[in-house]
Each structure stands twice: as structure tokens, then as C-alpha cells.
Design a protein around this motif. Sequence first.
Motif, PDB file in Angstrom:
ATOM      1  N   HIS A 155      -0.697 -39.374 -34.396  1.00  0.00           N
ATOM      2  CA  HIS A 155       0.150 -39.057 -35.125  1.00  0.00           C
ATOM      3  C   HIS A 155      -0.572 -38.623 -36.673  1.00  0.00           C
ATOM      4  CE1 HIS A 155       4.027 -38.459 -37.302  1.00  0.00           C
ATOM      5  NE2 HIS A 155       3.667 -39.487 -38.251  1.00  0.00           N
ATOM      6  N   GLU A 156      -1.356 -39.661 -37.218  1.00  0.00           N
ATOM      7  CA  GLU A 156      -1.980 -39.504 -38.349  1.00  0.00           C
ATOM      8  C   GLU A 156      -2.741 -38.326 -38.574  1.00  0.00           C
ATOM      9  OE1 GLU A 156      -3.876 -42.377 -41.733  1.00  0.00           O
ATOM     10  OE2 GLU A 156      -2.697 -43.215 -40.265  1.00  0.00           O
ATOM     11  N   TYR A 157      -3.895 -38.188 -37.613  1.00  0.00           N
ATOM     12  CA  TYR A 157      -5.123 -37.276 -37.717  1.00  0.00           C
ATOM     13  C   TYR A 157      -4.932 -36.327 -36.834  1.00  0.00           C
ATOM     14  CZ  TYR A 157      -7.202 -41.207 -40.227  1.00  0.00           C
ATOM     15  OH  TYR A 157      -7.088 -42.348 -40.995  1.00  0.00           O
ATOM     16  N   GLY A 158      -3.891 -36.197 -35.588  1.00  0.00           N
ATOM     17  CA  GLY A 158      -3.671 -35.051 -35.057  1.00  0.00           C
ATOM     18  C   GLY A 158      -4.497 -34.718 -33.730  1.00  0.00           C
ATOM     19  N   TYR A 159      -5.343 -35.695 -33.369  1.00  0.00           N
ATOM     20  CA  TYR A 159      -6.385 -35.477 -32.334  1.00  0.00           C
ATOM     21  C   TYR A 159      -6.361 -36.965 -31.516  1.00  0.00           C
ATOM     22  CZ  TYR A 159     -10.093 -37.125 -35.446  1.00  0.00           C
ATOM     23  OH  TYR A 159     -10.799 -37.875 -36.266  1.00  0.00           O
ATOM     24  N   GLU A 160      -6.863 -36.864 -30.499  1.00  0.00           N
ATOM     25  CA  GLU A 160      -6.885 -38.205 -29.652  1.00  0.00           C
ATOM     26  C   GLU A 160      -7.771 -39.385 -30.507  1.00  0.00           C
ATOM     27  OE1 GLU A 160      -5.306 -39.206 -27.012  1.00  0.00           O
ATOM     28  OE2 GLU A 160      -4.023 -37.529 -26.931  1.00  0.00           O
ATOM     29  N   ILE A 161      -7.448 -40.336 -30.235  1.00  0.00           N
ATOM     30  CA  ILE A 161      -8.476 -41.491 -30.999  1.00  0.00           C
ATOM     31  C   ILE A 161      -9.905 -41.715 -30.178  1.00  0.00           C
ATOM     32  CG2 ILE A 161      -7.528 -43.307 -29.591  1.00  0.00           C
ATOM     33  CD1 ILE A 161      -7.486 -45.197 -32.108  1.00  0.00           C
ATOM     34  N   PRO A 162     -10.982 -41.775 -30.830  1.00  0.00           N
ATOM     35  CA  PRO A 162     -11.996 -41.913 -29.979  1.00  0.00           C
ATOM     36  C   PRO A 162     -12.103 -43.307 -29.402  1.00  0.00           C
ATOM     37  CG  PRO A 162     -12.710 -41.195 -32.245  1.00  0.00           C
ATOM     38  CD  PRO A 162     -11.206 -41.352 -32.194  1.00  0.00           C
ATOM     39  N   VAL A 163     -12.800 -43.547 -28.371  1.00  0.00           N
ATOM     40  CA  VAL A 163     -12.928 -44.867 -27.839  1.00  0.00           C
ATOM     41  C   VAL A 163     -13.629 -45.868 -28.368  1.00  0.00           C
ATOM     42  CG1 VAL A 163     -13.722 -46.041 -25.396  1.00  0.00           C
ATOM     43  CG2 VAL A 163     -13.287 -43.586 -25.595  1.00  0.00           C
ATOM     44  N   ILE A 174     -13.685 -40.434 -22.042  1.00  0.00           N
ATOM     45  CA  ILE A 174     -14.779 -39.557 -22.631  1.00  0.00           C
ATOM     46  C   ILE A 174     -14.529 -39.070 -24.041  1.00  0.00           C
ATOM     47  CG2 ILE A 174     -15.356 -37.218 -22.107  1.00  0.00           C
ATOM     48  CD1 ILE A 174     -16.101 -38.918 -19.712  1.00  0.00           C
ATOM     49  N   ASP A 175     -15.383 -39.222 -24.672  1.00  0.00           N
ATOM     50  CA  ASP A 175     -15.505 -38.907 -26.175  1.00  0.00           C
ATOM     51  C   ASP A 175     -15.886 -37.558 -26.383  1.00  0.00           C
ATOM     52  OD1 ASP A 175     -16.317 -39.034 -28.867  1.00  0.00           O
ATOM     53  OD2 ASP A 175     -15.524 -40.993 -28.918  1.00  0.00           O
ATOM     54  N   GLU A 176     -15.134 -36.985 -27.188  1.00  0.00           N
ATOM     55  CA  GLU A 176     -15.561 -35.508 -27.658  1.00  0.00           C
ATOM     56  C   GLU A 176     -17.007 -35.276 -28.263  1.00  0.00           C
ATOM     57  OE1 GLU A 176     -12.493 -33.521 -29.927  1.00  0.00           O
ATOM     58  OE2 GLU A 176     -10.909 -33.931 -28.373  1.00  0.00           O
ATOM     59  N   GLU A 177     -17.420 -36.263 -28.861  1.00  0.00           N
ATOM     60  CA  GLU A 177     -18.598 -36.330 -29.558  1.00  0.00           C
ATOM     61  C   GLU A 177     -19.765 -37.237 -28.795  1.00  0.00           C
ATOM     62  OE1 GLU A 177     -17.992 -37.726 -33.807  1.00  0.00           O
ATOM     63  OE2 GLU A 177     -16.563 -36.251 -33.855  1.00  0.00           O
ATOM     64  N   ARG A 178     -19.405 -38.153 -28.376  1.00  0.00           N
ATOM     65  CA  ARG A 178     -20.318 -38.834 -27.556  1.00  0.00           C
ATOM     66  C   ARG A 178     -20.498 -38.831 -25.872  1.00  0.00           C
ATOM     67  NH1 ARG A 178     -20.771 -44.461 -31.135  1.00  0.00           N
ATOM     68  NH2 ARG A 178     -20.124 -43.580 -33.214  1.00  0.00           N
ATOM     69  N   TYR A 196     -16.704 -49.480 -23.551  1.00  0.00           N
ATOM     70  CA  TYR A 196     -16.812 -50.452 -24.519  1.00  0.00           C
ATOM     71  C   TYR A 196     -16.062 -51.449 -24.068  1.00  0.00           C
ATOM     72  CZ  TYR A 196     -18.720 -47.227 -28.136  1.00  0.00           C
ATOM     73  OH  TYR A 196     -19.326 -46.651 -28.662  1.00  0.00           O
ATOM     74  N   LYS A 197     -16.760 -52.814 -24.548  1.00  0.00           N
ATOM     75  CA  LYS A 197     -15.966 -54.271 -23.853  1.00  0.00           C
ATOM     76  C   LYS A 197     -15.883 -55.077 -25.183  1.00  0.00           C
ATOM     77  CE  LYS A 197     -18.620 -57.885 -21.784  1.00  0.00           C
ATOM     78  NZ  LYS A 197     -19.294 -58.389 -20.494  1.00  0.00           N
ATOM     79  N   VAL A 201     -16.439 -36.080 -16.914  1.00  0.00           N
ATOM     80  CA  VAL A 201     -16.337 -35.014 -17.966  1.00  0.00           C
ATOM     81  C   VAL A 201     -15.511 -33.811 -17.454  1.00  0.00           C
ATOM     82  CG1 VAL A 201     -18.181 -33.244 -18.924  1.00  0.00           C
ATOM     83  CG2 VAL A 201     -18.755 -35.835 -18.636  1.00  0.00           C
ATOM     84  N   ASP A 202     -15.585 -33.438 -16.103  1.00  0.00           N
ATOM     85  CA  ASP A 202     -14.985 -32.363 -15.401  1.00  0.00           C
ATOM     86  C   ASP A 202     -13.259 -32.680 -15.678  1.00  0.00           C
ATOM     87  OD1 ASP A 202     -17.200 -31.180 -14.796  1.00  0.00           O
ATOM     88  OD2 ASP A 202     -17.258 -32.276 -12.971  1.00  0.00           O
ATOM     89  N   ASP A 203     -12.765 -33.851 -15.515  1.00  0.00           N
ATOM     90  CA  ASP A 203     -11.542 -33.978 -15.563  1.00  0.00           C
ATOM     91  C   ASP A 203     -11.410 -35.353 -16.469  1.00  0.00           C
ATOM     92  OD1 ASP A 203      -8.812 -34.489 -15.328  1.00  0.00           O
ATOM     93  OD2 ASP A 203      -8.727 -34.872 -13.129  1.00  0.00           O
ATOM     94  N   PRO A 204     -11.310 -35.153 -17.759  1.00  0.00           N
ATOM     95  CA  PRO A 204     -11.226 -36.189 -18.803  1.00  0.00           C
ATOM     96  C   PRO A 204      -9.923 -36.906 -18.839  1.00  0.00           C
ATOM     97  CG  PRO A 204     -10.938 -34.376 -19.958  1.00  0.00           C
ATOM     98  CD  PRO A 204     -11.210 -33.911 -18.586  1.00  0.00           C
TER      99      PRO A 204
END
Length: 181
Positions: free
Chosen positions: A35-43, A75-79, A84-85, A157-160
Motif C-alpha cells: 500500500h505504501e510503496y506500490g510494489y510487492e515486498i522483497p523477501v 522470487i525477488d525482482e532484484e536478487r 530466508y530463515k 522464476v518461470d512462475d513466481p
Amino acid sequence: MFKITKTIGLCATGKLPDIRNVVQKARHTAAEFRHEYGYEIPVDYLSCKLADWFQVYTQHAYMRPMAAMCMFVGIDEERGPSLYKNDPAGYFVGYKATSAGAKEQEAINFLEKKVKGKDAGNTFTEQETVRTAIACLQTVLGEDLKARELEVGIVTVDDPNFRLLSENAIEDHLTAISERD
């Protein structure tokens, strides 16, 4: 296994009420971020935020620490692929492969041989990844597993989109593992 966002999944072990609380907090944090940034949160950011929240519970005597060990996958857009644990003390770290719960160290040793060993490659196909995870469980637990006893969540990656495999798909993987051995 829990779906946090359409692209992030959570595997948790521990006390079920605490796990539900963590899932609710993770979903809230992800929705607030979107809501705040307009894109999905990175993992990694989601894992960091929840680790901070876990750590607060260790600082006060009147708050019981969360009894939940969590693994976030997505699947992170950048990484790219991310795992993560988080532990109840507020520590979080990224992995290529990891385990949590009973017999954790045996499972990590098995995975290290597969991921870091001399015959290991840095790239696994979707099938190899799922079969390695199932074979790890079977080896560590020392028993053959049935499809109805397993939940397998994947994101590629093919289906995130995070999704759970059907019982038939898990049965196919179990059959392939038993034929391979």
C-alpha cells in the motif's frame, strides 16, 4: 506452509498459535508495504522486519518470545530466488538450502553435500529441487514418506507465484526417487 503474498510463502515449525500470529503479522506487513510503496515486498525485507519484531519479544520480561522458526521463500525482482530463515531470537539469514525443526543438523548436512558437494551444481531444475528436498526428509527421518504426509510449496522464476504441489505431483516425485535409488 502458508501463502503470505502471491509470490512469498512461509514454512514454519513450532507452536501453532505463535505460527498463526507470525503469519498474520507477515501478511499485514506485506500488505502495508504494498500500500505504501506500490510494489510487492522483497523477501529479505519482510524477513528483516519480522526478525526485528521477534527480537523485541526477547527484550521484555513480560513478553514471551515467539515459539516459531520460520523460512520465507520467494522470487525477488532484484536478487532472484530467495530463502530466508528467522529464529525466535530475531536472527535472520539467507540460504541456498536449509532446514528447521527436529533433526535440523542432519538435514543441513545432507543439503550441504547436495548443494556444495563436488558433484553439486549451483543450478537445480524444479524437479531436482523438489526431489532433493523430499529425499532429504526421507533420509533424515529414516522412513518412506507418503504423498498425503507431505506439503511441498514451490515458487519458480518461470512462475513466481507461491503454490503447493498436489498430492498426485508429490506421488510422482516419490515414485521417481524410489526408482532412482
